[in-house]
Every structure is written in C-alpha cells, then in structure tokens.
Design a protein around this motif. Sequence first.
Motif, mmCIF file in Angstrom:
data_model
loop_
_atom_site.group_PDB
_atom_site.id
_atom_site.type_symbol
_atom_site.label_atom_id
_atom_site.label_comp_id
_atom_site.label_asym_id
_atom_site.label_seq_id
_atom_site.Cartn_x
_atom_site.Cartn_y
_atom_site.Cartn_z
ATOM 1 N N SER A 3 40.747 38.833 38.101
ATOM 2 C CA SER A 3 40.649 39.608 36.864
ATOM 3 C C SER A 3 41.587 38.973 35.855
ATOM 4 O O SER A 3 42.779 38.805 36.129
ATOM 5 C CB SER A 3 41.063 41.064 37.077
ATOM 6 O OG SER A 3 41.200 41.674 35.794
ATOM 7 N N LYS A 62 42.282 40.410 33.198
ATOM 8 C CA LYS A 62 42.848 41.571 32.475
ATOM 9 C C LYS A 62 42.726 41.309 30.964
ATOM 10 O O LYS A 62 41.671 40.886 30.506
ATOM 11 C CB LYS A 62 44.286 41.822 32.929
ATOM 12 C CG LYS A 62 44.382 42.019 34.451
ATOM 13 C CD LYS A 62 45.671 42.658 34.879
ATOM 14 C CE LYS A 62 45.719 42.757 36.399
ATOM 15 N NZ LYS A 62 46.820 43.545 36.906
ATOM 16 N N GLU A 65 34.368 45.730 38.200
ATOM 17 C CA GLU A 65 35.603 46.323 38.742
ATOM 18 C C GLU A 65 35.645 47.809 38.374
ATOM 19 O O GLU A 65 35.322 48.181 37.255
ATOM 20 C CB GLU A 65 36.802 45.593 38.120
ATOM 21 C CG GLU A 65 38.137 46.069 38.624
ATOM 22 C CD GLU A 65 39.282 45.230 38.056
ATOM 23 O OE1 GLU A 65 39.027 44.265 37.296
ATOM 24 O OE2 GLU A 65 40.434 45.555 38.371
ATOM 25 N N HIS A 80 40.698 50.381 38.544
ATOM 26 C CA HIS A 80 41.986 49.681 38.685
ATOM 27 C C HIS A 80 43.138 50.636 38.364
ATOM 28 O O HIS A 80 43.000 51.545 37.537
ATOM 29 C CB HIS A 80 42.035 48.465 37.755
ATOM 30 C CG HIS A 80 43.212 47.589 38.036
ATOM 31 N ND1 HIS A 80 44.449 47.832 37.484
ATOM 32 C CD2 HIS A 80 43.348 46.518 38.842
ATOM 33 C CE1 HIS A 80 45.299 46.919 37.952
ATOM 34 N NE2 HIS A 80 44.653 46.102 38.764
ATOM 35 N N GLU A 116 44.954 47.310 46.616
ATOM 36 C CA GLU A 116 46.013 46.871 45.712
ATOM 37 C C GLU A 116 47.116 47.923 45.692
ATOM 38 O O GLU A 116 47.018 48.899 44.927
ATOM 39 C CB GLU A 116 45.467 46.712 44.290
ATOM 40 C CG GLU A 116 44.361 45.708 44.153
ATOM 41 C CD GLU A 116 44.280 45.128 42.745
ATOM 42 O OE1 GLU A 116 44.213 43.909 42.636
ATOM 43 O OE2 GLU A 116 44.320 45.887 41.765
ATOM 44 N N ALA A 138 52.847 46.689 44.018
ATOM 45 C CA ALA A 138 52.831 45.225 44.153
ATOM 46 C C ALA A 138 52.084 44.554 42.994
ATOM 47 O O ALA A 138 52.051 43.335 42.906
ATOM 48 C CB ALA A 138 52.202 44.832 45.481
ATOM 49 N N ILE A 139 51.493 45.357 42.101
ATOM 50 C CA ILE A 139 50.755 44.791 40.965
ATOM 51 C C ILE A 139 51.765 44.424 39.875
ATOM 52 O O ILE A 139 52.641 45.226 39.536
ATOM 53 C CB ILE A 139 49.726 45.810 40.413
ATOM 54 C CG1 ILE A 139 48.675 46.126 41.475
ATOM 55 C CG2 ILE A 139 49.088 45.291 39.134
ATOM 56 C CD1 ILE A 139 47.719 47.251 41.091
ATOM 57 N N GLY A 140 51.648 43.217 39.346
ATOM 58 C CA GLY A 140 52.555 42.787 38.267
ATOM 59 C C GLY A 140 53.975 42.556 38.745
ATOM 60 O O GLY A 140 54.901 42.480 37.938
ATOM 61 N N ALA A 141 54.143 42.434 40.047
ATOM 62 C CA ALA A 141 55.490 42.244 40.612
ATOM 63 C C ALA A 141 55.783 40.747 40.745
ATOM 64 O O ALA A 141 54.970 39.900 40.391
ATOM 65 C CB ALA A 141 55.561 42.931 41.975
ATOM 66 N N GLY A 196 47.490 42.140 44.211
ATOM 67 C CA GLY A 196 48.855 42.568 43.871
ATOM 68 C C GLY A 196 49.788 41.379 44.023
ATOM 69 O O GLY A 196 50.288 41.114 45.109
ATOM 70 N N SER A 197 49.945 40.610 42.924
ATOM 71 C CA SER A 197 50.822 39.430 42.909
ATOM 72 C C SER A 197 50.416 38.388 43.954
ATOM 73 O O SER A 197 51.266 37.657 44.466
ATOM 74 C CB SER A 197 52.290 39.839 43.080
ATOM 75 O OG SER A 197 52.633 40.796 42.090
ATOM 76 N N ALA A 198 49.122 38.342 44.254
ATOM 77 C CA ALA A 198 48.624 37.328 45.191
ATOM 78 C C ALA A 198 48.574 35.983 44.485
ATOM 79 O O ALA A 198 48.283 35.903 43.289
ATOM 80 C CB ALA A 198 47.225 37.710 45.677
ATOM 81 N N PHE A 211 42.231 39.344 45.603
ATOM 82 C CA PHE A 211 41.887 39.690 44.227
ATOM 83 C C PHE A 211 43.081 39.235 43.379
ATOM 84 O O PHE A 211 44.164 39.810 43.468
ATOM 85 C CB PHE A 211 41.665 41.201 44.116
ATOM 86 C CG PHE A 211 41.024 41.633 42.822
ATOM 87 C CD1 PHE A 211 40.341 40.742 42.011
ATOM 88 C CD2 PHE A 211 41.086 42.961 42.420
ATOM 89 C CE1 PHE A 211 39.735 41.148 40.832
ATOM 90 C CE2 PHE A 211 40.485 43.392 41.247
ATOM 91 C CZ PHE A 211 39.816 42.481 40.449
ATOM 92 N N LEU A 212 42.848 38.186 42.596
ATOM 93 C CA LEU A 212 43.954 37.505 41.914
ATOM 94 C C LEU A 212 44.131 37.972 40.478
ATOM 95 O O LEU A 212 43.157 38.287 39.795
ATOM 96 C CB LEU A 212 43.684 35.997 41.901
ATOM 97 C CG LEU A 212 43.539 35.361 43.284
ATOM 98 C CD1 LEU A 212 42.678 34.105 43.207
ATOM 99 C CD2 LEU A 212 44.921 35.050 43.851
ATOM 100 N N GLY A 213 45.376 37.969 40.048
ATOM 101 C CA GLY A 213 45.696 38.256 38.656
ATOM 102 C C GLY A 213 46.401 37.059 38.048
ATOM 103 O O GLY A 213 45.834 35.951 38.004
ATOM 104 N N ARG A 214 47.669 37.258 37.655
ATOM 105 C CA ARG A 214 48.430 36.214 36.934
ATOM 106 C C ARG A 214 48.470 34.873 37.645
ATOM 107 O O ARG A 214 48.479 33.828 37.000
ATOM 108 C CB ARG A 214 49.892 36.666 36.765
ATOM 109 C CG ARG A 214 50.099 37.799 35.797
ATOM 110 C CD ARG A 214 51.413 38.477 36.110
ATOM 111 N NE ARG A 214 51.329 39.079 37.431
ATOM 112 C CZ ARG A 214 52.357 39.237 38.272
ATOM 113 N NH1 ARG A 214 53.560 38.842 37.917
ATOM 114 N NH2 ARG A 214 52.184 39.790 39.462
HETATM 115 O O1 LIG Z 1 45.875 43.885 39.551
HETATM 116 C C1 LIG Z 1 45.670 42.779 40.003
HETATM 117 C C2 LIG Z 1 44.307 42.239 40.126
HETATM 118 O O2 LIG Z 1 43.405 43.173 39.660
HETATM 119 C C3 LIG Z 1 46.779 41.923 40.421
HETATM 120 O O3 LIG Z 1 47.423 41.428 39.309
HETATM 121 P P1 LIG Z 1 48.702 40.501 39.522
HETATM 122 O O4 LIG Z 1 48.328 39.502 40.589
HETATM 123 O O5 LIG Z 1 48.931 39.867 38.205
HETATM 124 O O6 LIG Z 1 49.803 41.378 40.004
#
Ligand SMILES: O=C(CO)COP(=O)(O)O
Length: 261
Positions: free
Chosen positions: A10, A12, A98, A101, A173, A177-180, A214-216, A232-235
């Motif tokens: 995502s 975001k 999605e 979230h 998620e 752990a999200i955005g950590a 979650g910060s994967a 599920f990847l973010g940043r």
């Molecule tokens: O919420 C997330 C994916 O939807 C995870 O985001 P982050 O990997 O940036 O923490």
Amino acid sequence: MKPQLTLGVSLKMYFGYQQTLEWSRQIAEIVGHHPATQQGQVELFVFPSLPAIAPTLEAFRGTVMKVGAQNMFWEDAGAYTGEVSGAMLHEMGCGYVEIGHAERRRYFAETDKQIADKTTAALRNQLIPVICIGEAERCSAAQAIEQAVEQAHQALGPAEKQGLSGDAILAYEPQWAIGAKEPASADFIGEVCQGLAQRLVGGASGERRVIYGGSAGPGLLSQLGSRTGGLFLGRFSHQPAAYKAILDEALIFLNNQADRS
Ligand SMILES: O=C(CO)COP(=O)(O)O
C-alpha cells in the motif's frame, strides 16, 4: 499454478502522482524480469492513491502485478459524494481492494459494520478483499489471535451468510507495529499468523491467505519462512532496491518449498 506467497504494497498517501508513476515504472521493470515471478507462484498487488490507479494499471500491464484501491464504498452506485464503488474498480481492471485498515478505523471512524459491508461489496464485485485485522495494543499471541479472528468473522460473516464466494486475504497488522521502526518479532508474527491460518483458512467457499503487515521490509520473509502466507508492505517498499531484495527472498522461499515437496 496456485500462488504460494503473497506480497502486497500500500502506497498510502506517501507519493505524489508522478512519483507513483516513476515508482510503478521501476517496480514493473524489476517484477517483469525477476525469476520469483516467472511461474505464477507469487501473488503481487499494489494499492496506489485513487487518482493514480489507471496509469498504474497501465504501468504494470503484462506483468504479474495486480492493482487495487486502498478503500471503497459499500454501495455500487448512487448519491455518495466522494466515494468510489467496487463496481467501478472492477470495471477498470482492479483485482483487489483493501478494507478496514487501522488508519481508516482511526481517522475515519470506520466501524466493524462498515468494514463488513465493504467486504460484502468487494466480493459482490469480484474483487479480492484484503481485510486488515490486528490488535491495537501489545498483548500475548493467544490474545492477538482471538481479537483478529473476531475481526475477520465480523468482516466476512455477512458476505458468507449471503452465500457470496470468492478469495480473501487477511492482512494481520498489529496496530502498534504499523509505522514503527521495526516489525513485531518473527516469533510473535509466526505464532499469530499460524494460529490465524488454522482458525480462518479452510472451510470457506474461496481461498483464504494470512499475510503480515506492520513495518515489514527486507529480511523479514527470510526470518518467517512458511510461517506466513506473505507480507503487506508499506514504507519499506518505497525504495525499488528494497522491493527487489524482498523478491530475492521470495525466490529463496519458493526454492525451499520446492525442495521440501
Ligand atoms: O500499514 C501497513 C501496510 O498497510 C504497514 O505500513 P508500514 O510498513 O509503513 O508500517
């Protein structure tokens, strides 16, 4: 061949329009040539911001990457200013969406009922819902499993009652752990994902897969091995080199699976 591993992203609201297209071009190049993607064993999807969906679909045409939305509405048409229907997403060529979230729950007060209605609408429109589940506060793995199972049942229950079939992805998620800085520990993730897979996969009318978010980032898949159905990847997918590193790990994962069978 049935995919054995799922890697979703995502974006975001991090990227601008051109930045999304540039990222998509670079990732399409990597995905198009990477050996992990050659035999249909990895399922890849990306959720850009809504205005970038059409050109992102174009950028990934001819690759295995599927494109979807970060959110949708529960009705298919009507006077719902500012919303986007599953019907339109499907018409455009999206395969996934999605739902629920933690940021939608937090900033837009999305409720279990709304998340269930959106899940139903996704399945009604032949979209694979990526349903986000996970506890708000740190707790034991057993407690996390209980909470996430409950959220998954809340989300999928009404669709199942209506007899709507279709695949679904459960993105575990943990909200803390999200955005950590770092993901949850591999042992914790492994225990929860395996517990969820036991409780939620099988018996349903479609395929169910449990993935972790979650910060994967690079390194996590190698630690988790087959304890998760994917990430599920973010940043940590923003750098194309990081995305490629994760596909390299996916290839090792697939080769290990092949050796075992
Ligand atoms: O919420 C997330 C994916 O939807 C995870 O985001 P982050 O990997 O940036 O923490």
